[in-house]
Design a protein around this motif. Structure first.
Motif, PDB file in Angstrom:
ATOM      1  N   LEU A 142     -13.352  -8.303  11.560  1.00  0.00           N
ATOM      2  CA  LEU A 142     -14.064  -7.017  11.535  1.00  0.00           C
ATOM      3  C   LEU A 142     -14.799  -6.796  10.215  1.00  0.00           C
ATOM      4  O   LEU A 142     -15.879  -6.197  10.179  1.00  0.00           O
ATOM      5  N   MET A 143     -14.212  -7.278   9.137  1.00  0.00           N
ATOM      6  CA  MET A 143     -14.810  -7.114   7.806  1.00  0.00           C
ATOM      7  C   MET A 143     -15.934  -8.116   7.541  1.00  0.00           C
ATOM      8  O   MET A 143     -16.610  -8.025   6.507  1.00  0.00           O
ATOM      9  N   GLY A 144     -16.112  -9.082   8.434  1.00  0.00           N
ATOM     10  CA  GLY A 144     -17.117 -10.111   8.198  1.00  0.00           C
ATOM     11  C   GLY A 144     -16.762 -11.007   7.029  1.00  0.00           C
ATOM     12  O   GLY A 144     -17.649 -11.544   6.348  1.00  0.00           O
ATOM     13  N   GLU A 145     -15.459 -11.130   6.755  1.00  0.00           N
ATOM     14  CA  GLU A 145     -14.910 -12.015   5.717  1.00  0.00           C
ATOM     15  C   GLU A 145     -15.267 -11.594   4.287  1.00  0.00           C
ATOM     16  O   GLU A 145     -15.119 -12.376   3.350  1.00  0.00           O
ATOM     17  N   LYS A 146     -15.706 -10.343   4.120  1.00  0.00           N
ATOM     18  CA  LYS A 146     -16.042  -9.916   2.749  1.00  0.00           C
ATOM     19  C   LYS A 146     -15.922  -8.394   2.632  1.00  0.00           C
ATOM     20  O   LYS A 146     -15.898  -7.674   3.637  1.00  0.00           O
ATOM     21  N   GLY A 147     -15.811  -7.926   1.380  1.00  0.00           N
ATOM     22  CA  GLY A 147     -15.779  -6.493   1.124  1.00  0.00           C
ATOM     23  C   GLY A 147     -14.526  -6.046   0.398  1.00  0.00           C
ATOM     24  O   GLY A 147     -13.546  -6.779   0.274  1.00  0.00           O
ATOM     25  N   ASN A 148     -14.561  -4.810  -0.096  1.00  0.00           N
ATOM     26  CA  ASN A 148     -13.412  -4.210  -0.782  1.00  0.00           C
ATOM     27  C   ASN A 148     -12.499  -3.547   0.244  1.00  0.00           C
ATOM     28  O   ASN A 148     -12.969  -2.859   1.146  1.00  0.00           O
ATOM     29  N   PHE A 149     -11.205  -3.747   0.068  1.00  0.00           N
ATOM     30  CA  PHE A 149     -10.277  -3.141   1.028  1.00  0.00           C
ATOM     31  C   PHE A 149      -9.044  -2.577   0.332  1.00  0.00           C
ATOM     32  O   PHE A 149      -8.743  -2.902  -0.823  1.00  0.00           O
ATOM     33  N   VAL A 150      -8.356  -1.738   1.087  1.00  0.00           N
ATOM     34  CA  VAL A 150      -7.143  -1.069   0.620  1.00  0.00           C
ATOM     35  C   VAL A 150      -6.001  -1.436   1.567  1.00  0.00           C
ATOM     36  O   VAL A 150      -6.212  -1.584   2.778  1.00  0.00           O
ATOM     37  N   GLU A 151      -4.805  -1.575   1.026  1.00  0.00           N
ATOM     38  CA  GLU A 151      -3.621  -1.775   1.869  1.00  0.00           C
ATOM     39  C   GLU A 151      -2.663  -0.605   1.685  1.00  0.00           C
ATOM     40  O   GLU A 151      -2.322  -0.254   0.550  1.00  0.00           O
ATOM     41  N   LEU A 152      -2.238   0.002   2.792  1.00  0.00           N
ATOM     42  CA  LEU A 152      -1.180   1.009   2.769  1.00  0.00           C
ATOM     43  C   LEU A 152       0.081   0.370   3.323  1.00  0.00           C
ATOM     44  O   LEU A 152       0.106  -0.109   4.465  1.00  0.00           O
ATOM     45  N   VAL A 153       1.124   0.373   2.492  1.00  0.00           N
ATOM     46  CA  VAL A 153       2.370  -0.321   2.813  1.00  0.00           C
ATOM     47  C   VAL A 153       3.420   0.690   3.259  1.00  0.00           C
ATOM     48  O   VAL A 153       3.406   1.849   2.841  1.00  0.00           O
ATOM     49  N   GLY A 154       4.349   0.237   4.097  1.00  0.00           N
ATOM     50  CA  GLY A 154       5.423   1.105   4.565  1.00  0.00           C
ATOM     51  C   GLY A 154       6.506   1.327   3.529  1.00  0.00           C
ATOM     52  O   GLY A 154       6.343   1.006   2.347  1.00  0.00           O
ATOM     53  N   LYS A 155       7.617   1.855   3.967  1.00  0.00           N
ATOM     54  CA  LYS A 155       8.740   2.182   3.083  1.00  0.00           C
ATOM     55  C   LYS A 155       9.278   0.906   2.431  1.00  0.00           C
ATOM     56  O   LYS A 155       9.613  -0.066   3.107  1.00  0.00           O
ATOM     57  N   GLU A 156       9.350   0.913   1.107  1.00  0.00           N
ATOM     58  CA  GLU A 156       9.684  -0.300   0.366  1.00  0.00           C
ATOM     59  C   GLU A 156      11.067  -0.865   0.700  1.00  0.00           C
ATOM     60  O   GLU A 156      11.280  -2.077   0.625  1.00  0.00           O
ATOM     61  N   SER A 157      12.015   0.017   1.095  1.00  0.00           N
ATOM     62  CA  SER A 157      13.365  -0.460   1.403  1.00  0.00           C
ATOM     63  C   SER A 157      13.472  -1.065   2.799  1.00  0.00           C
ATOM     64  O   SER A 157      14.500  -1.619   3.168  1.00  0.00           O
ATOM     65  N   ASP A 158      12.397  -0.972   3.570  1.00  0.00           N
ATOM     66  CA  ASP A 158      12.381  -1.482   4.935  1.00  0.00           C
ATOM     67  C   ASP A 158      11.865  -2.919   4.929  1.00  0.00           C
ATOM     68  O   ASP A 158      10.744  -3.184   4.485  1.00  0.00           O
ATOM     69  N   THR A 159      12.672  -3.829   5.440  1.00  0.00           N
ATOM     70  CA  THR A 159      12.286  -5.242   5.476  1.00  0.00           C
ATOM     71  C   THR A 159      10.940  -5.442   6.149  1.00  0.00           C
ATOM     72  O   THR A 159      10.128  -6.269   5.720  1.00  0.00           O
ATOM     73  N   ASN A 160      10.676  -4.678   7.205  1.00  0.00           N
ATOM     74  CA  ASN A 160       9.427  -4.844   7.948  1.00  0.00           C
ATOM     75  C   ASN A 160       8.194  -4.604   7.096  1.00  0.00           C
ATOM     76  O   ASN A 160       7.148  -5.220   7.318  1.00  0.00           O
ATOM     77  N   ALA A 161       8.299  -3.686   6.144  1.00  0.00           N
ATOM     78  CA  ALA A 161       7.150  -3.384   5.282  1.00  0.00           C
ATOM     79  C   ALA A 161       6.712  -4.633   4.527  1.00  0.00           C
ATOM     80  O   ALA A 161       5.522  -4.963   4.471  1.00  0.00           O
ATOM     81  N   VAL A 235     -10.513   0.452   9.858  1.00  0.00           N
ATOM     82  CA  VAL A 235      -9.076   0.716   9.706  1.00  0.00           C
ATOM     83  C   VAL A 235      -8.313  -0.043  10.795  1.00  0.00           C
ATOM     84  O   VAL A 235      -8.675   0.006  11.977  1.00  0.00           O
ATOM     85  N   VAL A 236      -7.262  -0.735  10.380  1.00  0.00           N
ATOM     86  CA  VAL A 236      -6.400  -1.476  11.305  1.00  0.00           C
ATOM     87  C   VAL A 236      -4.960  -1.029  11.078  1.00  0.00           C
ATOM     88  O   VAL A 236      -4.523  -0.875   9.933  1.00  0.00           O
ATOM     89  N   GLY A 237      -4.230  -0.809  12.156  1.00  0.00           N
ATOM     90  CA  GLY A 237      -2.840  -0.370  12.071  1.00  0.00           C
ATOM     91  C   GLY A 237      -1.867  -1.389  12.643  1.00  0.00           C
ATOM     92  O   GLY A 237      -2.206  -2.564  12.829  1.00  0.00           O
TER      93      GLY A 237
END
Length: 308
Positions: A142-161, A235-237
């Protein structure tokens, strides 16, 4: 005659209740049902427990390990036959599960693993790494392999995050023209994601994409972006919620990764039933369920964390 009839009705009702809940009590403990993913787990566990002849008690720990510990005490005091758990911490959950085990009550984990084996009977989780790689690959495309992006991470104590973040980066980091300008935890929360995204936008106005550890944070991020006039940011979830399905169909959020919450909860109850009857599930403790990419092509088939 009326007294005899009344007594008969009472006795009949007692028999019916006894027959319906002949298997005893199954307790399901999950995070808050305010998140539709966790609500789906609770509903799935309750429906399957009743179908198999058990009484179901749904409890909520709100991602509070101390509260979770108290709820385990409640389950033990109530004489639960089994506990279905989406836990409140990979390390903090070990002690209460061990306590239940000593009391003769088996625990069946869903969604989140703990950092110990041979304590719970089963740990049934989505293949978060496989799913995150799917999401990462779609994000790159979707990004066309380039660009600035942000990552929102889940709860740090959760292994899945951590697992999801690793899966994302094992794909995205192969593309040097994709540059991460911010990475913050929003603790799986829509409100917190909105607030964090507001601050990130102010500090980094030139962003083209946001990849999120779950759908709730994706919804918060999308709302903040639209409020800032940046609704075209990709945005991807991750989860496969109805809310994100609707957002995808509306052309806002671009993709998510489905993990079958309802089915995993059903499986946990089915395995609990088999274990209680035979002493074994016949399956390994750790079980992975593959995830499915959801985008505009198949979003219309998504309903309550399952594809039609």
């Amino acid at each position: 005659m009326k007294k005899m009839l009344a007594a008969g009705v009472t006795f009949c009702c007692f028999l019916t209740a006894s027959m319906v809940y002949a298997g005893g009590l199954i307790v399901a403990i999950t995070p808050s049902p305010d998140n539709p993913f966790f609500k789906s787990e609770a509903v799935g566990a309750e429906a399957k427990a009743k179908e198999l002849g058990y009484e179901a008690l749904l409890l909520v720990h709100d991602d509070d390990a101390n509260k979770q510990s108290e709820l385990f005490d409640t389950a033990i005091a109530r004489g639960a036959k089994a506990i279905i758990l989406d836990n409140a911490g990979a390390d903090a959950s070990i002690a209460p599960i061990e306590r239940a085990k000593k009391a003769g009550i088996p625990t069946f984990l869903i969604d989140r693993e703990i950092n110990k084996t041979d304590v719970a009977i089963a740990q049934i989780v989505s293949n978060n790494y496989q799913g995150a790689k799917l999401g990462g690959e779609e994000f790159v495309k979707l990004m066309g392999e380039k660009g600035n992006f942000v990552e929102l991470v889940g709860k740090e104590s959760d292994t899945n995050a951590g697992i999801r973040s690793q899966g994302y980066h094992d794909v995205i980091d192969q593309y040097p023209d994709l540059k991460m300008v911010a990475r913050q935890s929003a603790n799986w929360s829509q409100t917190e994601a909105y607030e964090k995204m507001e601050s990130i936008i102010q500090a980094n106005p030139d962003i083209q994409g946001v990849i999120c550890g779950n759908d709730t944070m994706a919804m918060g991020a999308m709302a903040a972006l639209k409020a800032a006039g940046k609704g075209d940011v990709i945005v991807v979830g991750f989860d496969g919620s109805n809310d994100v399905r609707d957002s995808i169909l509306a052309g806002d959020i671009k993709a998510t990764v489905l993990q079958p919450a309802y089915r995993i909860a059903e499986m946990a109850v089915e395995q609990a039933d088999k274990y209680l009857k035979t002493g074994s599930t016949g399956l390994p403790e750790k079980q992975l369920m593959d995830c499915v990419l959801i985008n505009s092509e198949n979003a219309s088939k998504l309903e309550t964390f399952a594809l039609k």
